[in-house]
Design an enzyme around this catalytic site. Structure first.
Site, short mmCIF file in Angstrom:
data_model
loop_
_atom_site.label_atom_id
_atom_site.label_comp_id
_atom_site.label_asym_id
_atom_site.label_seq_id
_atom_site.Cartn_x
_atom_site.Cartn_y
_atom_site.Cartn_z
N LYS A 74 41.63 45.43 -56.88
CA LYS A 74 42.79 45.78 -57.72
C LYS A 74 42.80 44.84 -58.90
O LYS A 74 42.82 43.61 -58.73
CB LYS A 74 44.07 45.69 -56.90
CG LYS A 74 45.33 45.98 -57.71
CD LYS A 74 46.49 46.39 -56.82
CE LYS A 74 47.77 46.55 -57.63
NZ LYS A 74 48.83 47.21 -56.90
N SER A 99 49.88 47.85 -63.15
CA SER A 99 50.44 48.12 -64.49
C SER A 99 50.87 46.84 -65.18
O SER A 99 50.95 46.81 -66.43
CB SER A 99 51.55 49.15 -64.41
OG SER A 99 52.62 48.75 -63.59
N GLU A 126 43.33 41.69 -54.83
CA GLU A 126 43.97 41.79 -56.14
C GLU A 126 43.99 40.43 -56.86
O GLU A 126 44.93 39.65 -56.68
CB GLU A 126 45.41 42.30 -56.00
CG GLU A 126 46.14 42.42 -57.34
CD GLU A 126 47.59 42.86 -57.23
OE1 GLU A 126 48.16 42.79 -56.12
OE2 GLU A 126 48.17 43.24 -58.25
P1 13P Z 1 52.67 46.39 -61.21
O1 13P Z 1 52.02 47.75 -61.37
O2 13P Z 1 54.14 46.40 -61.44
O3 13P Z 1 51.93 45.33 -61.94
O4 13P Z 1 52.53 46.01 -59.67
C1 13P Z 1 51.33 46.21 -59.01
C2 13P Z 1 51.20 45.22 -57.91
O5 13P Z 1 50.91 45.59 -56.80
C3 13P Z 1 51.40 43.79 -58.23
O6 13P Z 1 51.05 43.02 -57.14
#
Ligand code: 13P
Length: 331
Positions: free
Chosen positions: A219, A261, A177
């Protein structure tokens, strides 16, 4: 296909997605509980997790849930450990394995993700507790043309690659991510460029280190104007820039792409995801796409719950309604 590739592909199977329930204990206490006037501490965090993880019917929409270490060892109100009760319902339990961020020594307004020390031992322990996939989050802040710097981008990419290799060796699927933050005054075009650049840097390091691409899940953030830009993008604008940034920088061989999100309100995140799904089909994007939301899936339900047992049923109904809408956005 190897078992790992099958596991990764199952996580991004059509119409289903991931719930990111992996807030650290600190984030859970401060931003999910105290921020809504709810008492904090281990038992309230257990109830907070139970609200979502033991909600009847989530298996129709969720292929997996990303957990935090504490939750792996906690049980729901039915006394069954969360990883076990999720698995029994066909939902893969995953685990956040990074240990948060430090400021980057040579560029102090930037963040570098830590957690490689002792990672292989922790992975063995998490696997024994039932975890089947993992997540590592790197954070990129945009500040004009100054940030992110090439040095921080490269260091975060190297750590993501090392993480991915260790996780694959341990027999689990890695979710990588590289989050580009929404905070700031930047334009959507700048967010688009930073997403493409950070992905480009990441995939070149993954290639140098010979990380198997077929079992990784990426991600990503959506390409959005900064939260202080005063600009509100349409879903079509977001979709166009997000899909084109990913298509120019992400190889076709990976198992899938999931979206965070990022602080958008739930409706906005849902509408943008639906437009991205549509655009990706038109553009013949090569990878399956789905959601991996934390805030946009949980926020409304936390507000309804307010930490009170008598509100659990109503809060779960709110959560299921949102989950249904988000899953419909990727259908
Ligand atoms: P959000 O959807 O709140 O951005 O969180 C996703 C996430 O895993 C952040 O590391």
């Amino acid at each position: 296909m190897t078992d790992l590739v099958v596991e990764a592909r199952t996580l991004v199977s059509p119409g289903k997605g991931l719930l990111a329930a992996d807030e650290s204990t600190q984030t859970a206490d401060v931003k999910r509980l105290a921020a809504y006037g709810i008492p904090t501490g281990p038992e309230m965090r257990r109830k907070f997790r139970d609200l979502f993880l033991d909600a009847p019917g989530i298996e129709e929409y969720l292929s997996g849930v990303i957990l935090y270490e504490e939750t792996l060892g906690q049980a729901g109100s039915d006394q069954e450990l969360f990883p076990r009760s999720l698995s029994e319902r066909g939902i893969a339990p995953g685990i956040k394995v990074d240990e948060g961020t430090d400021s980057f020594p040579s560029s102090e307004d930037e963040l570098i993700t830590k957690g490689l020390i002792g990672l292989s031992e922790r992975l063995l322990a998490y696997k024994k507790q039932g975890a089947r996939f993992t997540k590592w989050r790197a954070v990129f802040r945009i500040d004009g043309d100054r940030l992110p710097s090439a040095a921080a981008t490269h260091e975060n990419a190297k750590r993501l690659a090392t993480y991915a290799k260790e996780v694959q060796m341990a027999g689990m699927v890695p979710i990588l991510e590289p989050e580009v933050l929404l905070d700031g005054k930047h334009s959507r075009a700048r967010a688009r460029a930073v997403i493409a650049e950070t992905m480009g840097a990441l995939f070149s390091v993954l290639q140098e280190q010979a990380v198997d691409r077929a079992s990784i899940i990426l991600k990503t953030s959506m390409a959005l104007s900064g939260s202080e830009s005063g600009r509100k993008d349409t879903p079509e604008e977001v979709a166009e820039d997000t899909v084109s940034a990913l298509m120019e920088s992400v190889p076709r061989q990976i198992a899938g792409v999931v979206f965070l999100s990022g602080g958008q309100d739930p409706d906005e995140a849902t509408e943008n995801l639906a437009a991205i799904t549509k655009r990706a089909r038109q553009a013949r994007a090569p990878w399956p796409l789905t959601f991996s939301f934390a805030r946009a899936l949980q926020e409304e339900a936390i507000r309804t719950w307010g930490g009170k047992d008598e509100n659990v049923e109503a809060a779960r109904a709110v959560f299921l309604a949102r989950l249904r809408k988000v899953a419909a956005a990727v259908a």
